[in-house]
Design a protein around this motif. Structure first.
Motif, short mmCIF file in Angstrom:
data_model
loop_
_atom_site.label_atom_id
_atom_site.label_comp_id
_atom_site.label_asym_id
_atom_site.label_seq_id
_atom_site.Cartn_x
_atom_site.Cartn_y
_atom_site.Cartn_z
N TYR A 154 41.37 37.54 44.34
CA TYR A 154 42.36 37.72 43.27
C TYR A 154 42.24 39.12 42.70
N TYR A 155 43.37 39.75 42.41
CA TYR A 155 43.35 41.01 41.67
C TYR A 155 44.70 41.19 40.98
N LYS A 156 44.67 41.87 39.84
CA LYS A 156 45.89 42.12 39.07
C LYS A 156 45.73 43.38 38.25
N LYS A 157 46.63 44.31 38.44
CA LYS A 157 46.62 45.56 37.68
C LYS A 157 47.00 45.29 36.23
N GLN A 158 46.23 45.87 35.31
CA GLN A 158 46.50 45.72 33.89
C GLN A 158 47.31 46.91 33.37
N GLU A 159 48.14 46.66 32.41
CA GLU A 159 48.92 47.75 31.81
C GLU A 159 47.98 48.65 31.00
N PRO A 160 48.10 49.96 31.14
CA PRO A 160 47.23 50.87 30.37
C PRO A 160 47.48 50.74 28.87
N GLU A 161 46.39 50.66 28.12
CA GLU A 161 46.53 50.45 26.68
C GLU A 161 47.10 51.67 25.96
N ASP A 162 46.77 52.86 26.43
CA ASP A 162 47.22 54.07 25.73
C ASP A 162 48.49 54.66 26.32
N GLY A 163 49.07 53.95 27.29
CA GLY A 163 50.31 54.42 27.88
C GLY A 163 50.13 55.42 29.00
N ASP A 164 48.91 55.83 29.28
CA ASP A 164 48.65 56.78 30.36
C ASP A 164 48.62 56.03 31.68
N GLU A 165 49.61 56.28 32.52
CA GLU A 165 49.75 55.53 33.77
C GLU A 165 48.62 55.79 34.76
N ASP A 166 47.84 56.85 34.56
CA ASP A 166 46.76 57.17 35.49
C ASP A 166 45.46 56.43 35.16
N TYR A 167 45.41 55.84 33.99
CA TYR A 167 44.18 55.16 33.56
C TYR A 167 44.49 53.70 33.24
N TYR A 168 44.03 52.85 34.11
CA TYR A 168 44.24 51.41 33.94
C TYR A 168 43.09 50.66 34.62
N LEU A 169 42.93 49.42 34.22
CA LEU A 169 41.92 48.55 34.82
C LEU A 169 42.59 47.55 35.75
N VAL A 170 41.79 46.99 36.65
CA VAL A 170 42.29 45.98 37.56
C VAL A 170 41.37 44.76 37.48
N ASP A 171 41.91 43.64 37.05
CA ASP A 171 41.14 42.39 37.08
C ASP A 171 40.99 41.94 38.52
N HIS A 172 39.82 41.43 38.87
CA HIS A 172 39.64 41.00 40.26
C HIS A 172 38.45 40.05 40.39
N SER A 173 38.46 39.28 41.47
CA SER A 173 37.33 38.41 41.78
C SER A 173 36.18 39.27 42.30
N THR A 174 34.98 38.71 42.27
CA THR A 174 33.80 39.55 42.54
C THR A 174 32.86 38.94 43.58
N PHE A 175 33.39 38.16 44.50
CA PHE A 175 32.54 37.60 45.56
C PHE A 175 32.28 38.63 46.65
N THR A 176 31.14 38.48 47.31
CA THR A 176 30.83 39.24 48.51
C THR A 176 30.82 38.27 49.68
N TYR A 177 31.47 38.63 50.78
CA TYR A 177 31.66 37.73 51.90
C TYR A 177 30.86 38.17 53.12
N LEU A 178 30.01 37.27 53.62
CA LEU A 178 29.29 37.54 54.87
C LEU A 178 30.17 37.08 56.02
N THR A 179 30.52 38.02 56.88
CA THR A 179 31.41 37.73 58.00
C THR A 179 30.76 38.22 59.29
N LEU A 180 30.76 37.37 60.32
CA LEU A 180 30.14 37.68 61.60
C LEU A 180 31.22 37.91 62.66
N PRO A 181 30.98 38.80 63.62
CA PRO A 181 32.02 39.14 64.60
C PRO A 181 32.58 37.95 65.36
#
Length: 209
Positions: A154-181
């Motif tokens: 999951y991830y979702k871009k947050q609207e910048p609080e100060d109106g500066d479009e270059d500075y924003y946070l992104v909410d996201h899930s934080t799992f690490t996935y072990l994947t084998l070939p």
């Protein structure tokens, strides 16, 4: 006659019970990684992971086959993340280093969820700082969305609080996935997993193959 029926019934119950036990035991043995797992996925591990096409730090287009050519620890985040991503990736890098010292080769992978700012050059600076073998991947918004959906993140871009479009946070899930070939996704790790515990569990999966 009643006694004979009772004996036959008892034997049948014993055989049926033994058959159920054997069937159950055989089902358990089908999972060669059963002794390593500490998490469960609704519907099975096949519900997570799959093909993706992204862009690496050199600007080259790569697929999941190119990236997951050895055991890999995959994390979705972004380089402008103020705290969570750097901490999680430092933990992953430490676990990879511990595994290397034990003779295991595991590739750390960082997939950006912020294609607007995470250029290949930006990713290269971020990954080079954390671990020499860390692979950074970005791509178009559509490519990243497809990769995220494959791994059920999951991830979702947050609207910048100060109106500066270059500075924003992104909410996201934080799992690490072990994947084998060959096997694909086999396990995920939460944020509270220590590098020592992660390295131990990854080694278990690699030894069980």
């Amino acid at each position: 006659m009643t006694r004979i029926y009772a004996i036959v019934a008892a034997v049948a119950i014993i055989l049926l019970t033994a058959g159920v036990w054997v069937f159950t035991a055989m089902g358990r043995n089908d999972d060669v990684f059963a002794q390593c797992r500490s998490s469960a996925v609704a519907g099975g591990t096949g519900q997570i992971g799959g093909p993706f096409t992204l862009v690496d730090e050199t600007g080259a287009t790569v697929t999941d086959k190119d990236v997951i050519d050895e055991p890999s620890l995959i994390y979705f985040g972004y380089t402008y993340c103020p705290d969570v991503c750097p901490y999680d990736m430092a933990r992953n890098a430490e676990a990879v280093t511990m595994l290397e010292e034990q003779g295991y080769s595991v590739k750390p992978v960082f997939i950006s969820i912020d294609p607007e700012r995470d250029t290949p050059e930006q990713l290269a600076d971020f990954t080079d700082y954390l671990h020499p073998r860390l692979v950074g991947l970005t791509g178009s918004a559509e490519q990243i969305k497809a990769a995220s959906q494959a791994y059920r993140t999951y991830y979702k871009k947050q609207e910048p609080e100060d109106g500066d479009e270059d500075y924003y946070l992104v909410d996201h899930s934080t799992f690490t996935y072990l994947t084998l070939p060959e096997e694909g996704f086999v396990e995920y790790f939460r944020r509270d997993e220590t590098p020592e515990a992660m390295a131990e569990k990854v080694a278990c999966f690699l030894d069980a193959r």
